[in-house]
Design an enzyme around this catalytic site. Structure first.
Site: not given
Ligand SMILES: NC(=O)c1ccc[n+]([C@@H]2O[C@H](COP(=O)([O-])OP(=O)(O)OC[C@H]3O[C@@H](n4cnc5c(N)ncnc54)[C@H](O)[C@@H]3O)[C@@H](O)[C@H]2O)c1
Length: 249
Positions: A142, A155, A157, A188
């Protein structure tokens, strides 16, 4: 000189966090680009896993548990017999500063965002090395792992740790053709972002901090993952690619 390929025909990919947001978009894009995909997520229902079929199959697992990670990989090996690409997108958000956050919350964030990635890599890399001399692992970090904002201590960290994990991993198997890269998205438009920030905060961020004046889409992150998974990025290894519309630091 031949044209670089941005297709995934003949490749097998494992995508974590595939039930939602970025992981779901990556799974869909990879499947429509010729790959066979196994999406893994704790949120998949048993029924949708049973009913799923190639090119996009689904498997339910809690990736913080090593035995469940191994079950997912056994399933993949039986179904597809090889593995070329891994995208680690599973993750959770958590607000709070160091004084406010409980020990349990900190552990949960690190286990979900970092330990699960370590476990998935640990148990998939031997299979990737056996399958191909052009493997690709893509770890989702991120912007907050590079430039944290207040009250994101756990987060941030965890996302910083993912960048270091990626850079270390990228040194280990490069001679065997396995590249490891990191994607660091900014804001996003997914369920996670809206759980993390209020609408008012997002409006402020869009209008004042993102030069393009809008949030990114999961598809725009998936496109970068497709590039990193394909032969077209064959000399990119250990990179951290920000996808944030030019977010101001
Ligand atoms: N959306 C943003 O703005 C953004 C920005 C930077 C980074 N990210 C990173 O992108 C990645 C995806 O995020 P997103 O926005 O699509 O979130 P999201 O919540 O839509 O999807 C995350 C998915 O991870 C799954 N998950 C969580 N814990 C789990 C576990 N223990 N075992 C298996 N699956 C598990 C959840 O069920 C979920 O479907 C994450 O790592 C997030 O930190 C997102």
């Amino acid at each position: 000189m031949s044209q670089p390929s941005f297709e995934l025909a003949g490749k097998v990919a494992l995508v974590t966090g595939a039930a939602s947001g970025i992981g779901k978009s990556v799974s869909d894009l990879f499947a429509s680009s010729g790959a066979k995909v196994l999406g893994v997520d704790i949120a998949f229902e048993e029924k949708e896993c049973e009913e799923s079929k190639a090119p996009l199959q689904k498997f339910r697992a809690d990736l913080t548990a090593g035995n469940q990670v191994q079950q997912a990989i056994h399933f993949l090996q039986n179904e597809f017999g090889r593995l070329d690409v891994v995208v680690n997108s599973a993750g959770i958000e958590m607000s709070g500063n160091t004084v406010e956050l409980s020990e349990e919350s900190f552990t949960k964030v690190m286990d979900t965002n970092v330990k699960s990635m370590f476990l998935v890599c640990k148990f998939t890399i031997p299979l990737v090395l056996k399958s191909t001399n052009s493997g690709s692992i893509i770890n989702v970090s991120s912007d907050l792992g590079i430039q944290p904002i207040p009250n994101t201590d756990a987060y941030a960290a965890s996302k910083g740790a993912i960048i270091s994990l990626t850079k270390a991993q990228s040194k280990n198997w490069a001679k065997q053709g396995l590249r490891v890269n990191c994607i660091a998205p900014g804001p996003i438009d997914t369920a996670l972002l809206h759980r993390f920030h209020s609408d008012a905060t997002l409006e402020f961020v869009k209008n004042n901090m993102i030069p393009t004046g809008r949030l990114g889409t999961p598809r725009e992150v998936a496109s970068a993952a497709l590039f990193l998974a394909s032969e077209g990025s064959s000399f990119i290894n250990g990179a951290v690619i920000t996808i944030n519309g030019g977010l101001l630091g």
